[in-house]
Scaffold this motif. Structure first.
Motif, short mmCIF file in Angstrom:
data_model
loop_
_atom_site.label_atom_id
_atom_site.label_comp_id
_atom_site.label_asym_id
_atom_site.label_seq_id
_atom_site.Cartn_x
_atom_site.Cartn_y
_atom_site.Cartn_z
N UNK A 87 0.90 -1.19 -0.08
CA UNK A 87 -0.03 -0.04 -0.03
C UNK A 87 0.85 1.13 -0.08
N UNK A 88 0.78 2.01 -0.83
CA UNK A 88 1.50 3.29 -1.10
C UNK A 88 1.38 4.10 0.10
N UNK A 162 0.04 -0.23 -4.80
CA UNK A 162 -1.27 -0.10 -4.95
C UNK A 162 -1.41 1.18 -4.42
N UNK A 163 -2.68 1.75 -4.73
CA UNK A 163 -3.23 2.90 -4.30
C UNK A 163 -4.72 2.89 -4.19
N UNK A 186 -10.71 -1.05 4.31
CA UNK A 186 -11.90 -1.56 3.52
C UNK A 186 -12.02 -0.74 2.19
N UNK A 187 -11.01 0.11 1.79
CA UNK A 187 -11.08 0.87 0.53
C UNK A 187 -10.77 0.07 -0.64
N UNK A 188 -11.25 0.42 -1.75
CA UNK A 188 -11.18 -0.26 -3.17
C UNK A 188 -9.68 0.03 -3.48
N UNK A 189 -8.83 -0.79 -4.09
CA UNK A 189 -7.43 -0.78 -4.38
C UNK A 189 -7.27 -1.06 -5.89
N UNK A 190 -6.27 -0.60 -6.41
CA UNK A 190 -5.64 -0.68 -7.83
C UNK A 190 -4.11 -0.50 -7.70
#
Length: 249
Positions: A87-88, A162-163, A186-190
């Motif tokens: 995770x950035x 990922x961000x 719980x956030x969406x990631x890409x």
């Protein structure tokens, strides 16, 4: 978070995107090119010899490493099951990643496609993301050397950065809420997909500049295709939970 992707298998694509000449004996990873955590896969980095100033040294080199970053204190390859994504927002602080970020050991993971789970129907549907123009997707990552305690040999490993993707038109539709995870995770990631023009800049970026590259890739430059599992695979898949974000990060 991305735990499954297709490594780029097209020699001409790799050579064109990174300006390198692959040896005649080069072959893409085995196993149908579908890469999962701890498996060996290729990534792009700056050749260590480049710092010598020798003009004969190429700008990029393709090497292989374990998918899942293995810091020096990792005792086994399975550690990579928790570190295939970074995770950035926390990469500078977590023990598993902060050394690779500070060095900085930047890399690019050449992908033909990235897979994410779509649960909107109530069923797990693997969904393929590829470049709309069928070009290679270059994912920003970090790499690290690792001394295998069993063999004593030095090996390489890497992770994808990922961000947050809460407002991305495509990636905000992926994954399902996990009641075991705290609200802030719980956030969406890409994954961070780099524009080709930024490849060299990313590999040379200092830790102070690295966050400038943590940007969403435009949705219109991606092709999203559902790839439902065949019946037998679906039955086997239902017997165990799908790979989601690693619980440690």
């Amino acid at each position: 978070m991305c735990s499954h992707y297709q490594a780029e298998k097209r020699r001409k694509q790799i050579e064109k995107h990174f300006g390198i000449r692959l040896p005649p004996e080069w072959e893409p990873p085995p196993g149908g090119l579908h890469i999962y955590p701890t498996q060996m896969a290729p990534f792009i980095r700056r050749p260590p010899e480049r710092e010598s100033g020798d003009e004969a040294v190429p700008d990029f080199e393709l090497v292989e490493g374990h998918f899942g970053l293995l810091p020096g204190f990792a005792k086994e390859v399975r550690y990579g099951l928790n570190t295939y994504n970074a995770r950035s927002e926390t990469v500078r602080e977590l023990a598993s990643f902060k050394n690779a970020w500070a060095k900085p050991r930047h890399c690019i993971v050449p992908c033909e496609a990235i897979y994410e789970p779509d649960w909107r129907s109530g069923q797990f549907v693997p969904t393929r993301f590829a470049a709309a123009n069928d070009e290679t997707l270059g994912v920003a990552g970090l790499w690290s050397p690792w001394k295998n305690p069993e063999s004593g040999a030095w090996e390489l490993s890497f992770t994808m950065l990922t961000i947050n993707a809460d407002d991305h038109p495509l990636f905000n539709q992926m994954h399902r809420p996990d009641p075991k995870r705290p609200p802030e995770q719980q956030d969406k990631r890409m994954v961070v997909i780099l524009p080709e023009a930024q490849y060299g800049e990313w590999l040379d970026a200092t830790p102070q500049r690295s966050m400038e590259f943590m940007m969403q890739f435009p949705a219109e430059r991606l092709a999203m295709t559902a790839e439902p599992l065949p019946p037998k695979a679906k039955a086997a898949r239902a017997s165990k939970a799908p790979p989601e974000e690693p619980s440690l990060f």
